[in-house]
Design a protein around this motif. Sequence first.
Motif, PDB file in Angstrom:
ATOM      1  N   ASP A 430       0.833  -1.201   0.000  1.00  0.00           N
ATOM      2  CA  ASP A 430       0.000   0.000   0.000  1.00  0.00           C
ATOM      3  C   ASP A 430       0.872   1.257   0.000  1.00  0.00           C
ATOM      4  OD1 ASP A 430      -2.387  -1.412   0.054  1.00  0.00           O
ATOM      5  OD2 ASP A 430      -2.407  -1.529   2.243  1.00  0.00           O
ATOM      6  N   ASP A 431       0.249   2.354  -0.363  1.00  0.00           N
ATOM      7  CA  ASP A 431       0.854   3.682  -0.193  1.00  0.00           C
ATOM      8  C   ASP A 431       2.177   3.853  -0.933  1.00  0.00           C
ATOM      9  OD1 ASP A 431      -1.302   4.106   1.471  1.00  0.00           O
ATOM     10  OD2 ASP A 431      -0.175   3.727   3.305  1.00  0.00           O
ATOM     11  N   VAL A 432       2.215   3.436  -2.193  1.00  0.00           N
ATOM     12  CA  VAL A 432       3.429   3.588  -2.998  1.00  0.00           C
ATOM     13  C   VAL A 432       3.198   4.648  -4.072  1.00  0.00           C
ATOM     14  CG1 VAL A 432       5.060   2.464  -4.558  1.00  0.00           C
ATOM     15  CG2 VAL A 432       4.126   1.204  -2.598  1.00  0.00           C
ATOM     16  N   SER A 433       3.989   5.702  -4.025  1.00  0.00           N
ATOM     17  CA  SER A 433       3.971   6.728  -5.066  1.00  0.00           C
ATOM     18  C   SER A 433       4.988   6.341  -6.134  1.00  0.00           C
ATOM     19  CB  SER A 433       4.330   8.097  -4.478  1.00  0.00           C
ATOM     20  OG  SER A 433       4.693   9.004  -5.506  1.00  0.00           O
ATOM     21  N   LEU A 434       4.522   6.128  -7.350  1.00  0.00           N
ATOM     22  CA  LEU A 434       5.429   5.721  -8.424  1.00  0.00           C
ATOM     23  C   LEU A 434       6.529   6.750  -8.649  1.00  0.00           C
ATOM     24  CD1 LEU A 434       2.928   4.286 -11.082  1.00  0.00           C
ATOM     25  CD2 LEU A 434       4.314   3.022  -9.430  1.00  0.00           C
ATOM     26  N   GLN A 435       6.170   8.024  -8.615  1.00  0.00           N
ATOM     27  CA  GLN A 435       7.157   9.067  -8.904  1.00  0.00           C
ATOM     28  C   GLN A 435       8.205   9.184  -7.800  1.00  0.00           C
ATOM     29  OE1 GLN A 435       6.262  13.448  -9.040  1.00  0.00           O
ATOM     30  NE2 GLN A 435       6.524  13.130 -11.231  1.00  0.00           N
ATOM     31  N   GLU A 436       7.812   8.899  -6.567  1.00  0.00           N
ATOM     32  CA  GLU A 436       8.785   8.937  -5.477  1.00  0.00           C
ATOM     33  C   GLU A 436       9.797   7.808  -5.586  1.00  0.00           C
ATOM     34  OE1 GLU A 436       6.858   8.907  -1.716  1.00  0.00           O
ATOM     35  OE2 GLU A 436       5.904  10.863  -1.974  1.00  0.00           O
ATOM     36  N   GLN A 437       9.377   6.679  -6.151  1.00  0.00           N
ATOM     37  CA  GLN A 437      10.226   5.490  -6.146  1.00  0.00           C
ATOM     38  C   GLN A 437      11.041   5.297  -7.421  1.00  0.00           C
ATOM     39  OE1 GLN A 437      10.580   4.240  -3.374  1.00  0.00           O
ATOM     40  NE2 GLN A 437       8.777   5.017  -2.331  1.00  0.00           N
ATOM     41  N   PHE A 438      10.512   5.748  -8.545  1.00  0.00           N
ATOM     42  CA  PHE A 438      11.170   5.467  -9.827  1.00  0.00           C
ATOM     43  C   PHE A 438      11.218   6.723 -10.697  1.00  0.00           C
ATOM     44  CE2 PHE A 438       8.687   1.671  -8.550  1.00  0.00           C
ATOM     45  CZ  PHE A 438       9.743   0.817  -8.259  1.00  0.00           C
ATOM     46  N   ASP A 439      12.192   6.748 -11.591  1.00  0.00           N
ATOM     47  CA  ASP A 439      12.274   7.807 -12.597  1.00  0.00           C
ATOM     48  C   ASP A 439      11.579   7.384 -13.889  1.00  0.00           C
ATOM     49  OD1 ASP A 439      14.041   9.682 -11.119  1.00  0.00           O
ATOM     50  OD2 ASP A 439      15.451   8.007 -11.241  1.00  0.00           O
ATOM     51  N   ILE A 440      11.725   6.102 -14.212  1.00  0.00           N
ATOM     52  CA  ILE A 440      11.195   5.551 -15.462  1.00  0.00           C
ATOM     53  C   ILE A 440      10.523   4.221 -15.141  1.00  0.00           C
ATOM     54  CG2 ILE A 440      11.820   4.692 -17.778  1.00  0.00           C
ATOM     55  CD1 ILE A 440      14.442   6.411 -17.451  1.00  0.00           C
ATOM     56  N   LEU A 441       9.452   3.915 -15.853  1.00  0.00           N
ATOM     57  CA  LEU A 441       8.826   2.597 -15.738  1.00  0.00           C
ATOM     58  C   LEU A 441       8.869   1.884 -17.079  1.00  0.00           C
ATOM     59  CD1 LEU A 441       5.507   2.871 -13.658  1.00  0.00           C
ATOM     60  CD2 LEU A 441       7.702   1.902 -12.938  1.00  0.00           C
ATOM     61  N   VAL A 442       9.095   0.573 -17.013  1.00  0.00           N
ATOM     62  CA  VAL A 442       8.860  -0.307 -18.153  1.00  0.00           C
ATOM     63  C   VAL A 442       7.679  -1.177 -17.759  1.00  0.00           C
ATOM     64  CG1 VAL A 442       9.754  -2.151 -19.601  1.00  0.00           C
ATOM     65  CG2 VAL A 442      11.285  -0.346 -18.816  1.00  0.00           C
ATOM     66  N   HIS A 443       6.578  -1.042 -18.485  1.00  0.00           N
ATOM     67  CA  HIS A 443       5.388  -1.828 -18.157  1.00  0.00           C
ATOM     68  C   HIS A 443       5.141  -2.885 -19.226  1.00  0.00           C
ATOM     69  CE1 HIS A 443       1.585  -2.720 -16.173  1.00  0.00           C
ATOM     70  NE2 HIS A 443       1.047  -2.822 -17.378  1.00  0.00           N
ATOM     71  N   ILE A 444       4.877  -4.107 -18.771  1.00  0.00           N
ATOM     72  CA  ILE A 444       4.525  -5.217 -19.661  1.00  0.00           C
ATOM     73  C   ILE A 444       3.174  -5.746 -19.193  1.00  0.00           C
ATOM     74  CG2 ILE A 444       5.210  -7.475 -20.545  1.00  0.00           C
ATOM     75  CD1 ILE A 444       8.108  -6.726 -19.829  1.00  0.00           C
ATOM     76  N   GLN A 445       2.202  -5.728 -20.069  1.00  0.00           N
ATOM     77  CA  GLN A 445       0.835  -6.015 -19.646  1.00  0.00           C
ATOM     78  C   GLN A 445       0.673  -7.415 -19.056  1.00  0.00           C
ATOM     79  OE1 GLN A 445      -1.006  -3.650 -19.322  1.00  0.00           O
ATOM     80  NE2 GLN A 445      -0.996  -2.207 -21.016  1.00  0.00           N
ATOM     81  N   LYS A 446       1.145  -8.419 -19.773  1.00  0.00           N
ATOM     82  CA  LYS A 446       0.951  -9.794 -19.313  1.00  0.00           C
ATOM     83  C   LYS A 446       2.288 -10.521 -19.310  1.00  0.00           C
ATOM     84  CE  LYS A 446      -1.983 -13.882 -19.902  1.00  0.00           C
ATOM     85  NZ  LYS A 446      -3.131 -14.470 -20.638  1.00  0.00           N
ATOM     86  N   THR A 447       2.575 -11.180 -18.200  1.00  0.00           N
ATOM     87  CA  THR A 447       3.851 -11.878 -18.070  1.00  0.00           C
ATOM     88  C   THR A 447       3.626 -13.346 -17.720  1.00  0.00           C
ATOM     89  OG1 THR A 447       3.957 -11.057 -15.788  1.00  0.00           O
ATOM     90  CG2 THR A 447       5.208  -9.854 -17.443  1.00  0.00           C
ATOM     91  N   THR A 448       4.631 -14.145 -18.040  1.00  0.00           N
ATOM     92  CA  THR A 448       4.559 -15.591 -17.803  1.00  0.00           C
ATOM     93  C   THR A 448       5.763 -16.026 -16.966  1.00  0.00           C
ATOM     94  OG1 THR A 448       5.747 -16.031 -19.871  1.00  0.00           O
ATOM     95  CG2 THR A 448       3.336 -15.997 -19.972  1.00  0.00           C
ATOM     96  N   PRO A 449       5.711 -17.219 -16.371  1.00  0.00           N
ATOM     97  CA  PRO A 449       6.812 -17.663 -15.512  1.00  0.00           C
ATOM     98  C   PRO A 449       8.133 -17.790 -16.268  1.00  0.00           C
ATOM     99  CG  PRO A 449       4.857 -18.997 -15.121  1.00  0.00           C
ATOM    100  CD  PRO A 449       4.581 -18.182 -16.348  1.00  0.00           C
TER     101      PRO A 449
END
Length: 453
Positions: A430-449
């Motif tokens: 809970d309570d995670v600000s993306l901007q406080e923690q990271f400069d850049i995000l790489v998002h992948i919609q669906k991931t597998t093992p």
Amino acid sequence: MNNRRKMIYGGVAVMLSAATLTGGCSNGPAEKSDQIGTTQTVETAQISQNSIAKSLQLQAKQLKTSDPKQPLDDLKPLKDMIGKANYVGLGEATHGSSEIFMMKHRLVKYLVTELGFTNFGIEEDWGNGLKLNEYIQTGKGDPREFLKLLYPTDEIVAMVEWMREYNSDPANKKKIQFIGLDLKMLDQSVFDKVINYVKEHHPDLLPEVEQSYKELSSVAGNLQEYMKLTTEVKEKHMANAQKVVKLLEDKTKLNNETDSHELAWVKETAKVIENFTKMVIPADYPSMVKLHDQYLAEHAVWAQEKLGGKTMIWGHNIHIAKGVITEKMYPKVAGEFLKERVGSQYVAIGSTTTEGKFTAFISLSENKIAADTIQKNENSSNHMLGQVHYDQFLLDLRKLNGAAQQWVKEKQPFFDGGAQIIPNVPQYDDDVSLQEQFDILVHIQKTTPSHIK
């Protein structure tokens, strides 16, 4: 309206509050007022979600693929995003997601071939790092045997093999250096790195070095067992480790020796042994894990200062973040130490996903793994990122505008895939600000093992 909704919808909280208040002040029956207020709240929330999703969509940089064998031209926006930074954190939402590992392989290739990064630090023990570094320089050994816990995957082995190919090309003058940043255990090869150098270059120090390491090397291979030692014994081991560091420093100064590439590695290995002994002196968990992440950061800084080039730091999102994501588990993390030490020279790239499965331990002691399913949380930042209509994308969190700019500042649930499957425990912090923690995000919609053998 509860606090969670305020966190998720951010700047729209005022409108939601106003809608609820308007419903409550209606002249009609109480039941009808509640219905109107609820309907208005839901509609307003939906409008807010839609505006945030559209804002993210407009500013996201689409990535064509996660396949590291494909061209890297879609990663060109990273050049401006990273700028002149000498340190880049490469986070992962789990330690067992195939597409995240492959995408990070692509990032490593781009950082090396286009931006001049040549030091690769990873959340792997120092001794395994020494063996993997020897492999990418000489081809000696089997890299899968040197990767431990959840890292001996096809995806990571493929990246290590690419590093070997890169280093074997005479056209690449500046070679990649592989550094295991972690201190979960020290095997005999770590002590041998120091002992063998002393034997060859300073044999007069050998008896004292061997005696200092004799008992320590026999117990440092198992952290859990080491922690059971008495404080008196642990302090004795720390004093012996510090003695070797000082012996090497004094001897090389006396002989006016400059730190050759080999000597730099030996001195830091002796320092790593000392750090291990210091890390387990505190009796309380918070102090120990703070030291753990402090040393991760210090080892990364050593690489940049002594080996030259720029440094990549590969690890879980929790470790490479600029601040604390889960205070109970990690009260201060490597990314935060790096940010304090080098400031804007450190850029943190987090990785996120919305759905799928990932590899994790069923039993760490028995080394049994299985696929865990990512839990759904419609209030999470991961869910909102899932509304962007790209399979994978980059997002510079520092340069957003519009609804997305406010949204990334808000504290909200954030997916945190653990290394072990624990039934009925939420996977979100809970309570995670993306901007406080990271400069850049790489998002992948669906991931597998990940594919681990």
